[in-house]
Design a protein around this motif. Structure first.
Motif: not given
Length: 332
Positions: A265-273
């Protein structure tokens, strides 16, 4: 079940970070308090970091968490809040304070809240599947509160009877009522600021964690509707259970998407995680899944990022993030 895999791609929502400005030393306690307890201004984003302090045997079980604000134009971070997990509690119980500079190294969890500038509290049920967030104030459901009301009623009756024998019954009742009113003004019922419900998911067979966040809605002026429930049915979870959606804002964590390439599973944290973890989450409203109201994720063993924007307050977001740290007997 594998933790959601983290991807960090540029996002189309480049929200400007919140900043106190260059005069950080001029931030007065009232300004800090009002900023923490108010919704993040629309069009801005609070970009924060949470550090977990758990050195020592005692702190492993009862850690503290410190929230700081990141400002791109400033080298040092602005300290905002601290949460301390209390001992001898049936469920998880955190006291949240902004009085960062006056905490002794060995925090006495039996000390009174007034000594530590407590702004609010976070409490869970025994299983860790439901959490309630409150401002500091009188708990109308505690035994002490019930006793206080009973004593007030008893005093009222006693004064009434004694005064009645002297021909002053009504004056005696009025005196007791005035005393009760003064007590309520001095120590008002706490305000309910939010609730979190985790869906049962034994052994993680249903996939990643699923959480629902309940808040009061906003006024036309952009302020939070204030509620101080004195009955269980009037609490956020009670209203949700009774399907009373009046002034109720329901938010959920964004479901991670399955990626065949990474087999996860993937989530996009925009560089924050930077690290995969079951603790990582993003909060959205069903009407706009692209508007990330809050996100929280792991960057190292004891360091995490926490970002939030309107209509959430930094205090609420910090409390909601704390719920992710606890082990949940029925959820994983």
């Amino acid at each position: 079940m594998p933790a959601p895999y983290v991807i960090n791609q540029p996002t189309t929502h480049n929200t400007e970070p919140f900043s106190f400005g260059s005069q950080v030393d001029l931030i007065c306690p009232k300004l800090l308090h009002d900023t923490i307890m108010s919704p993040v201004p629309q069009g801005l984003k609070f970009m924060c970091r949470i550090v977990r302090k758990n050195e020592g045997v005692d702190k492993r079980m009862y850690p503290t968490y410190e929230l700081t604000l990141e400002e791109p134009s400033r080298s040092s971070r602005v300290r905002l809040l601290r949460a301390t997990k209390k001992k001898r509690s049936r469920g998880s119980y955190y006291a949240i304070t902004s009085d960062m500079d006056h905490h002794p190294a060995d925090y006495d969890r039996k000390a009174t809240d007034e000594n530590y500038g407590v702004l609010g509290k976070l409490r869970s049920n025994f299983l860790g599947t439901a959490f309630n967030v409150y401002s500091n104030g009188r708990n109308p459901f505690s035994g002490n509160a019930v006793t206080a009301v009973a004593e007030a009623d008893g005093q009222s009756s006693g004064i009434s009877n004694n005064s009645a024998s002297n021909g002053g019954g009504e004056a005696g009742v009025k005196t007791a009522q005035d005393q009760k009113t003064k007590t309520e003004i001095k120590n008002p019922v706490r305000q309910e600021l939010g609730a979190v419900i985790y869906n049962p998911n034994v052994l993680g067979l249903k996939g990643p964690r699923k959480m629902t966040i309940l808040m009061n809605t906003m006024t036309a002026e952009g302020d939070m509707v204030e509620r101080r429930p004195t009955q269980v049915k009037d609490t956020l979870i009670g209203r949700m259970t009774d399907r009373d959606m009046t002034d109720l804002l329901v938010l959920r964590n964004k479901s991670p998407q399955w990626n065949d390439d990474t087999n996860s599973f993937v989530l996009n944290f925009g560089g924050r995680v930077s690290l995969a973890s079951v603790k990582n989450f993003q909060i959205v409203h069903d009407n706009d899944l692209d508007y990330i109201i809050m996100q929280f994720g792991k960057t190292s063993q004891d360091n995490f990022t926490m970002d939030c924007q309107y209509p959430m307050t930094p205090f609420q977001a910090f409390a909601f993030a704390l719920t992710s740290f606890d082990a949940k007997l029925a959820c994983e």
